[in-house]
Motif scaffolding. Structure first.
Motif: not given
Ligand code: SF4
Length: 474
Positions: A158-170
């Motif tokens: 889900k887009k919220e999970e993409v947001g979490e991933t990007f916050a962590k790596y990007l």
């Protein structure tokens, strides 16, 4: 030795999260509906499917000659052509090309073949950084997952999970999930990776024997950047990706995007015919079990797959259980045909991840008879003794029941009584997962057999059927 993977257990884990399973089902049904609208908008759709199926059947039947023609024409254009018998050879060839450049940074566009060969871990183990540049693939790469779908690799996220991933790596804003914002962050991140890369790897959608060229289809343009910025381009393809003539390409290009995402054409359909001046272009042709499938009368036509993913988007099992439940590089109906060919024991449960509804066969743009092939796999898996005891015991019990009409009638009578008299908790519990979402209909007071006997004044079913047939003049 690979462990046996059981689809029902993995599917159960995914379905346990009801809202995710429903959301996944809806997302894929949306894509399937777009595909339907696109297919129905072309009056010649069925003719295109038949033509594509015939071209692929011809190509597979004449594969050695067509491959040689492709190799000769590609070499004449200055392309380095390599042959790999299996995944290991493929990985070693790619590593050697990268090492010859003293390269340590590689960008890669979407390629199911390199997933199949586990190229990324091989290169990484040898000190090479590999960045997947397809947005969905980059998301799953950051999360340490494998793609769950061959066209929509991150459809399970889900887009919220993409947001979490990007916050962590990007380093994006924590909690941000706006797709526009996240896409822009990914764009900036990937742009620097493209500029740093020394080698670009792409897959191949179609290779044309007549010209020695090949075509890569993407929606993000990432294959074009990966093939244009670094000095060296390596294209990795399974030997079945060939088509004989340039004129054949139009048939497949029209079918592919419509079947995959419901678009009239992919945003980028890029043609490669030889290296750029001062650069290198390598093509690695990989067998990795494809010749074995070509030798099989039952499954040969599965090599015609153009990896559009339509069979996954329509499959009621895939939509609900998610791509990871298949535990295979290619999931869904076509994966359930191809994976047991690679390792029958490991993937023995996949041909059963199917209701045999035939929807996959109906949508397949190259008319692969997927549900027939899944049924054939079931027969082969059973005859090889690879079924779990729980399934064989149930099959034997069912077979015994159907072979003995009296026992069948007795079991029916007992079942009808039990369903009426037993407390609900005895029928609907964890031992009956079928009943979690469904109620059985009210059991009839008498069976069809006894109704027949009463209404036919005691004649047997066989006699009744005969007299009925005689009345109908048969
Ligand atoms: S089997 Fe057919 S529908 Fe499924 S991915 Fe391949 S071409 Fe598409």
């Amino acid at each position: 030795m690979a462990t046996v993977s059981e689809h029902p257990e993995k599917a159960a884990a995914y379905i346990a999260d009801r809202s995710r399973s429903r959301w996944h089902d809806g997302a894929l049904w949306f894509v399937r509906s777009k595909r339907d609208r696109m297919a129905h908008s072309l009056p010649e759709w069925e003719r295109l499917r038949s033509t594509a199926s015939q071209i692929k059947a011809h190509t597979i039947a004449n594969l050695p000659e067509i491959l040689q023609q492709f190799e000769a024409n590609a070499k004449a254009r200055g392309v380095h052509v390599h042959w790999a018998a299996d995944a290991q050879e493929h990985n070693e060839i790619v590593l050697e090309i990268v090492r010859k450049q003293n390269a340590t940074r590689v960008v890669k566009s979407k390629s199911m073949l390199t997933e199949e060969c586990h190229l990324n871990p091989h290169l990484e183990a040898n000190g090479i950084e590999v960045i997947d540049t397809d947005l969905g693939e980059r998301i799953v790469q950051m999360r340490g997952e494998r793609p769950s779908h061959i066209v929509l690799p991150a459809i399970h996220i889900k887009k919220e999970e993409v947001g979490e991933t990007f916050a962590k790596y990007l380093g994006t804003e924590p909690g941000a999930s706006d797709p526009q914002y996240l896409t822009e962050a990914a764009r900036q991140h990937l742009r620097s990776k493209f500029l740093e890369a020394e080698v670009g790897i792409t897959g191949v959608n179609f290779a044309i024997a007549e010209t020695g060229g090949f075509v890569v289809c993407t929606n993000e343009g990432n294959a074009d950047l990966g093939a244009s910025l670094p000095r060296v381009h390596i294209a990795c393809m399974g030997i079945e990706k060939l088509i004989p003539r340039l004129v054949d390409l139009s048939v497949f290009v029209r079918l592919l995007a419509r079947s995959a995402t419901g678009q009239p054409i992919t945003t980028y359909t890029s043609h490669f015919h030889g290296p750029r001046p001062g650069c290198e272009l390598h093509i690695v042709l990989v067998d990795n079990g494809r010749s074995r499938i070509r030798d099989s009368d039952e499954f040969r036509s599965a090599l015609g797959c153009i990896r559009c993913g339509a069979c996954m988007n329509t499959c009621p099992v895939f939509r609900r259980s998610g791509g990871h439940s298949y535990d295979a590089v290619v999931p869904g109906p076509i994966g359930s045909v191809l994976s047991p060919a690679a390792d029958t024991k490991q993937h023995r449960s996949l041909p059963y991840a199917c209701s045999l509804c035939g929807s996959c066969t109906d949508v397949c743009p190259v008319k692969i008879p997927l549900h027939h092939q899944l049924l054939t796999w079931r027969q082969q898996i059973a005859s090889q003794g690879l079924l779990p005891v729980s399934k064989t015991a149930a099959m034997r019990a069912g077979s015994m029941l159907f072979q003995h009409p009296r026992i069948y009638a007795l079991a029916g009578a007992l079942g009808r009584r039990a369903l009426r008299w037993l407390p609900k908790s005895w029928i609907y519990n964890r031992a009956n997962p079928w009943g979690l979402d469904r109620d059985l209909p009210e059991p009839p007071v008498e069976s069809f057999r006894s109704w027949w006997q009463t209404n036919r004044q005691g004649t047997s079913v066989d006699e009744g059927m005969k007299s009925k047939g005689a009345k109908n003049g048969k």
